[in-house]
Design an enzyme around this catalytic site. Structure first.
Site, mmCIF file in Angstrom:
data_model
loop_
_atom_site.group_PDB
_atom_site.id
_atom_site.type_symbol
_atom_site.label_atom_id
_atom_site.label_comp_id
_atom_site.label_asym_id
_atom_site.label_seq_id
_atom_site.Cartn_x
_atom_site.Cartn_y
_atom_site.Cartn_z
ATOM 1 C CG ASP A 77 -2.020 0.939 1.194
ATOM 2 O OD1 ASP A 77 -3.173 0.499 1.155
ATOM 3 O OD2 ASP A 77 -1.762 2.171 1.169
ATOM 4 C CB SER B 290 -9.313 13.102 -13.389
ATOM 5 O OG SER B 290 -10.599 13.056 -13.955
ATOM 6 C CE1 TYR C 284 -10.714 9.559 -8.790
ATOM 7 C CE2 TYR C 284 -12.077 10.914 -10.240
ATOM 8 C CZ TYR C 284 -10.974 10.108 -10.042
ATOM 9 O OH TYR C 284 -10.109 9.846 -11.082
ATOM 10 C CE LYS D 290 -7.171 10.754 -9.234
ATOM 11 N NZ LYS D 290 -5.953 9.961 -9.156
HETATM 12 P P1 NAD Z 1 -7.727 1.072 -11.342
HETATM 13 O O1 NAD Z 1 -8.579 1.012 -10.116
HETATM 14 O O2 NAD Z 1 -7.895 0.017 -12.357
HETATM 15 O O3 NAD Z 1 -6.183 1.142 -10.929
HETATM 16 C C1 NAD Z 1 -5.745 1.742 -9.735
HETATM 17 C C2 NAD Z 1 -4.801 0.757 -9.067
HETATM 18 O O4 NAD Z 1 -4.317 1.327 -7.847
HETATM 19 C C3 NAD Z 1 -5.480 -0.561 -8.698
HETATM 20 O O5 NAD Z 1 -4.701 -1.627 -9.178
HETATM 21 C C4 NAD Z 1 -5.536 -0.536 -7.180
HETATM 22 O O6 NAD Z 1 -5.439 -1.844 -6.631
HETATM 23 C C5 NAD Z 1 -4.343 0.329 -6.843
HETATM 24 N N1 NAD Z 1 -4.426 1.044 -5.566
HETATM 25 C C6 NAD Z 1 -5.446 1.791 -5.094
HETATM 26 N N2 NAD Z 1 -5.140 2.290 -3.896
HETATM 27 C C7 NAD Z 1 -3.890 1.871 -3.599
HETATM 28 C C8 NAD Z 1 -3.026 2.052 -2.499
HETATM 29 N N3 NAD Z 1 -3.403 2.754 -1.422
HETATM 30 N N4 NAD Z 1 -1.806 1.479 -2.516
HETATM 31 C C9 NAD Z 1 -1.409 0.741 -3.587
HETATM 32 N N5 NAD Z 1 -2.191 0.514 -4.644
HETATM 33 C C10 NAD Z 1 -3.427 1.073 -4.657
HETATM 34 O O7 NAD Z 1 -7.952 2.513 -11.979
HETATM 35 P P2 NAD Z 1 -7.461 3.084 -13.383
HETATM 36 O O8 NAD Z 1 -8.655 3.292 -14.215
HETATM 37 O O9 NAD Z 1 -6.335 2.292 -13.910
HETATM 38 O O10 NAD Z 1 -6.965 4.517 -12.912
HETATM 39 C C11 NAD Z 1 -5.619 4.764 -12.580
HETATM 40 C C12 NAD Z 1 -5.505 6.179 -12.031
HETATM 41 O O11 NAD Z 1 -5.993 7.093 -13.019
HETATM 42 C C13 NAD Z 1 -6.331 6.425 -10.773
HETATM 43 O O12 NAD Z 1 -5.596 7.267 -9.925
HETATM 44 C C14 NAD Z 1 -7.567 7.130 -11.292
HETATM 45 O O13 NAD Z 1 -8.140 7.969 -10.330
HETATM 46 C C15 NAD Z 1 -6.999 7.927 -12.452
HETATM 47 N N6 NAD Z 1 -7.988 8.243 -13.478
HETATM 48 C C16 NAD Z 1 -8.709 7.237 -14.041
HETATM 49 C C17 NAD Z 1 -9.674 7.542 -15.011
HETATM 50 C C18 NAD Z 1 -10.505 6.446 -15.629
HETATM 51 O O14 NAD Z 1 -11.502 6.751 -16.249
HETATM 52 N N7 NAD Z 1 -10.127 5.174 -15.544
HETATM 53 C C19 NAD Z 1 -9.880 8.880 -15.403
HETATM 54 C C20 NAD Z 1 -9.106 9.870 -14.825
HETATM 55 C C21 NAD Z 1 -8.156 9.540 -13.846
HETATM 56 C C1 UD1 Z 2 -16.889 9.840 -14.726
HETATM 57 C C2 UD1 Z 2 -16.739 10.655 -13.468
HETATM 58 C C3 UD1 Z 2 -15.391 11.372 -13.524
HETATM 59 C C4 UD1 Z 2 -14.265 10.363 -13.681
HETATM 60 C C5 UD1 Z 2 -14.537 9.524 -14.930
HETATM 61 C C6 UD1 Z 2 -13.539 8.421 -15.090
HETATM 62 C C7 UD1 Z 2 -18.988 11.246 -12.738
HETATM 63 C C8 UD1 Z 2 -19.983 12.340 -12.595
HETATM 64 N N1 UD1 Z 2 -17.843 11.589 -13.361
HETATM 65 O O1 UD1 Z 2 -16.795 10.717 -15.833
HETATM 66 O O2 UD1 Z 2 -15.203 12.105 -12.332
HETATM 67 O O3 UD1 Z 2 -13.031 11.020 -13.809
HETATM 68 O O4 UD1 Z 2 -15.839 8.910 -14.832
HETATM 69 O O5 UD1 Z 2 -13.668 7.455 -14.093
HETATM 70 O O6 UD1 Z 2 -19.210 10.112 -12.323
HETATM 71 N N2 UD1 Z 2 -23.608 7.449 -19.087
HETATM 72 C C9 UD1 Z 2 -24.838 6.932 -19.379
HETATM 73 N N3 UD1 Z 2 -25.158 5.707 -18.875
HETATM 74 C C10 UD1 Z 2 -24.304 4.990 -18.083
HETATM 75 C C11 UD1 Z 2 -23.047 5.546 -17.792
HETATM 76 C C12 UD1 Z 2 -22.737 6.797 -18.290
HETATM 77 O O7 UD1 Z 2 -25.632 7.537 -20.085
HETATM 78 O O8 UD1 Z 2 -24.670 3.884 -17.627
HETATM 79 C C13 UD1 Z 2 -23.245 8.770 -19.676
HETATM 80 C C14 UD1 Z 2 -22.957 9.832 -18.652
HETATM 81 O O9 UD1 Z 2 -24.124 10.508 -18.307
HETATM 82 C C15 UD1 Z 2 -21.952 10.716 -19.413
HETATM 83 C C16 UD1 Z 2 -21.214 9.719 -20.321
HETATM 84 O O10 UD1 Z 2 -22.044 8.576 -20.401
HETATM 85 O O11 UD1 Z 2 -22.629 11.639 -20.211
HETATM 86 C C17 UD1 Z 2 -19.871 9.292 -19.781
HETATM 87 O O12 UD1 Z 2 -20.043 8.808 -18.457
HETATM 88 P P1 UD1 Z 2 -18.854 8.067 -17.672
HETATM 89 O O13 UD1 Z 2 -18.282 6.991 -18.496
HETATM 90 O O14 UD1 Z 2 -19.391 7.691 -16.320
HETATM 91 O O15 UD1 Z 2 -17.735 9.197 -17.528
HETATM 92 P P2 UD1 Z 2 -17.857 10.687 -16.969
HETATM 93 O O16 UD1 Z 2 -19.168 10.956 -16.365
HETATM 94 O O17 UD1 Z 2 -17.393 11.596 -18.049
#
Ligand code: NAD
Ligand code: UD1
Length: 357
Positions: free
Chosen positions: A65, A131, A155, A159
Site C-alpha cells: 500500500d 483527471s 474523488y 485529485k
Molecule cells: P484502477 O482502479 O484500475 O487502478 C488503480 C490501481 O491502484 C489498482 O490496481 C488498485 O489496486 C491500486 N491502488 C489503489 N489504492 C492503492 C493504495 N493505497 N496502494 C497501492 N495501490 C493502490 O484505476 P485506473 O482506471 O487504472 O486509474 C488509474 C488512475 O488514473 C487512478 O488514480 C484514477 O483515479 C486515475 N484516473 C482514471 C480515469 C478512468 O476513467 N479510468 C480517469 C481519470 C483519472
Molecule cells: C466519470 C466521473 C469522472 C471520472 C470519470 C472516469 C462522474 C460524474 N464523473 O466521468 O469524475 O473522472 O468517470 O472514471 O461520475 N452514461 C450513461 N449511462 C451509463 C453511464 C454513463 O448515459 O450507464 C453517460 C454519462 O451521463 C456521461 C457519459 O455517459 O454523459 C460518460 O459517463 P462516464 O463513463 O461515467 O464518464 P464521466 O461521467 O465523463
C-alpha cells in the site's frame, strides 16, 4: 516486441490496474525497466501475469500500500529509480461521496506518503494520474490546461488537492519535476484481448456498461439524459483509447528525461516544475454516437432507454490536446471504432474479466 537496450527504471504505483497494466506494456516496449507496486484493492495478480506473458518477461511486482511508508522505503532502497508513475488511487465518484474519508485517506494521504519517501531517496520525477474532472463544469470548450479548476465530489477534490500539493512542493523546492496528466475518458483495451478494464460489480462508466450489455451480463443501458444542449441531447465526452493514453505516459517520461538528464549544455537543462498536461483526443463524441459506433463495429445490438440526468454530470467535456502535442510530441492515434473493437474483443474473450467464469 524485443528490446535490446534498457533505459531508466520506473516505479509504477497502481500498475496492476486498468491504465497501469497497459502502461507497463508501453514502458517495456519503449525500453524502460519497471517495478509495479500495488495493494490489489481494485485489481488482480492475473493482470500482472498476463502483462508478463505479453512482454515475454516477468514484471517485478511488490504487493503493498502506498500508505505503508516502511514497505515503500524497502522498494526505494533496493532500486535506483529515475521516477515514479503514480496511478494508485480509488476512482469511483459515487463511492467517494459515500466514503469521503476513505478517498482522502487513500488518494491524498497516500500521495503525501509516496512523495515523502521519494524525497528521502532523492527521486524527484513524477507523472501523476490526474483527471479532467478537475475542470468541473467547463466555461469554454475545448478545455485547455489553464482553464479554472473546481470539483464537486470527494474523488475530484482528492485529485485537485493532490495537484495543489504538487504545486506547493515545486514552490518549496524547484528540483521537483511533476507532470499531472489530466485524462479525459479512457476506454478500450489492449489489442491482444488479454488485458482490459475489469470493474467490480455493476460498472459506473459508460463503455464497460455498454460492453456488459453486449455480452449479455446486463439487460439494457440507461442513457442518463437526452435533453443536454449537444448534437443529439446526450452527453458529449472525449473518449481516448487506453493504448494511446499509455503511450502518453511514455512521452511524459521521455520529456522528463530530456529536460533533466541531458548532458548537452545547449539543451534546456532545468527543472520542469509543475506541468499539467491534458491527455485527450480533442474530439467530442456523444453517448448515442458511441452506442451506435459500438453496434456498427461489433454487430451487437445495445438495447437502451433514456432516463433522468445523473446528478453531477455535465453536458460536454473535451480536451484541447495541443500542449501534449507541442511539448511531448504525443497525440492520440486510435479512433472511436478502434476503442469499440478492442473493448469488445477483451469483453468477449473475458466475459468475467480476470475472474475464472
Ligand atoms: P484502477 O482502479 O484500475 O487502478 C488503480 C490501481 O491502484 C489498482 O490496481 C488498485 O489496486 C491500486 N491502488 C489503489 N489504492 C492503492 C493504495 N493505497 N496502494 C497501492 N495501490 C493502490 O484505476 P485506473 O482506471 O487504472 O486509474 C488509474 C488512475 O488514473 C487512478 O488514480 C484514477 O483515479 C486515475 N484516473 C482514471 C480515469 C478512468 O476513467 N479510468 C480517469 C481519470 C483519472
Ligand atoms: C466519470 C466521473 C469522472 C471520472 C470519470 C472516469 C462522474 C460524474 N464523473 O466521468 O469524475 O473522472 O468517470 O472514471 O461520475 N452514461 C450513461 N449511462 C451509463 C453511464 C454513463 O448515459 O450507464 C453517460 C454519462 O451521463 C456521461 C457519459 O455517459 O454523459 C460518460 O459517463 P462516464 O463513463 O461515467 O464518464 P464521466 O461521467 O465523463
Amino acid at each position: 516486441m524485443s528490446v535490446n537496450f534498457m533505459r531508466n527504471k520506473i516505479l509504477v504505483t497502481g500498475g496492476a490496474g486498468y491504465i497501469g497494466s497497459h502502461t507497463c506494456i508501453a514502458l517495456h516496449e519503449a525500453g524502460y525497466d519497471m517495478v509495479v507496486y500495488d495493494n490489489l484493492s481494485n485489481s488482480s495478480r492475473e493482470a500482472i501475469n498476463r502483462v508478463s506473458t505479453l512482454i515475454g518477461q516477468n514484471i517485478e511486482f511488490v504487493e503493498g500500500d502506498i500508505r505503508d511508508i516502511e514497505a515503500l522505503r524497502q522498494v526505494f532502497s533496493s532500486h535506483q529509480f529515475f521516477g515514479v508513475i503514480h496511478f494508485a488511487g480509488l476512482k469511483a465518484v459515487g463511492e467517494s461521496v459515500a466514503k469521503p474519508l476513505l478517498y482522502y485517506n487513500n488518494n491524498v494521504i497516500g500521495t503525501i506518503d509516496l512523495l515523502e519517501v521519494m524525497a528521502e531517496y532523492d527521486v524527484k520525477n513524477l507523472v501523476f494520474s490526474s483527471s479532467a474532472t478537475v475542470y468541473g463544469d467547463p466555461e469554454n470548450l475545448p478545455i485547455d490546461e489553464n482553464s479554472p479548476r473546481s470539483c464537486t465530489n470527494p474523488y475530484g477534490q482528492s485529485k485537485l488537492t493532490v495537484e495543489h500539493i504538487l504545486e506547493d512542493l515545486v514552490t518549496s523546492d524547484s528540483s521537483w519535476n511533476l507532470i499531472p496528466l489530466r485524462y479525459f475518458n479512457p476506454v478500450g483495451a489492449h489489442s491482444s484481448g488479454q488485458i482490459g478494464e475489469d470493474p467490480n460489480d455493476i460498472p459506473n462508466n459508460l463503455m464497460p456498461y455498454i460492453s456488459q450489455v453486449a455480452v449479455g451480463k446486463l439487460e439494457k443501458l440507461s442513457i442518463f439524459g437526452n435533453d443536454y444542449p449537444t448534437i443529439d441531447g446526450t452527453g458529449v465526452r472525449d473518449f481516448i483509447h487506453v493504448t494511446d493514453l499509455a503511450q502518453g505516459h511514455v512521452s511524459a517520461l521521455n520529456y522528463l528525461e530530456r529536460r533533466t538528464s541531458s548532458t548537452n549544455p545547449s539543451d534546456m537543462k532545468k527543472s520542469v516544475g509543475f506541468l499539467p498536461i491534458n491527455l485527450g483526443t480533442g474530439k467530442g463524441t456523444s453517448v448515442l454516437e458511441l452506442v451506435n459506433a459500438f453496434t456498427e463495429v461489433t454487430g451487437r445490438d445495445i438495447p437502451y432507454q433514456f432516463t433522468d440526468r445523473r446528478a453531477g454530470d455535465i453536458a460536454s467535456c473535451y480536451a484541447s490536446a495541443d500542449k501534449a502535442k507541442v511539448l511531448l510530441g504525443w497525440q492520440a492515434k486510435l479512433s472511436v471504432n478502434d476503442m469499440c473493437k478492442d473493448t469488445w474483443y477483451w469483453q468477449s474473450m473475458n466475459p468475467s474479466g480476470y475472474k475464472v467464469s
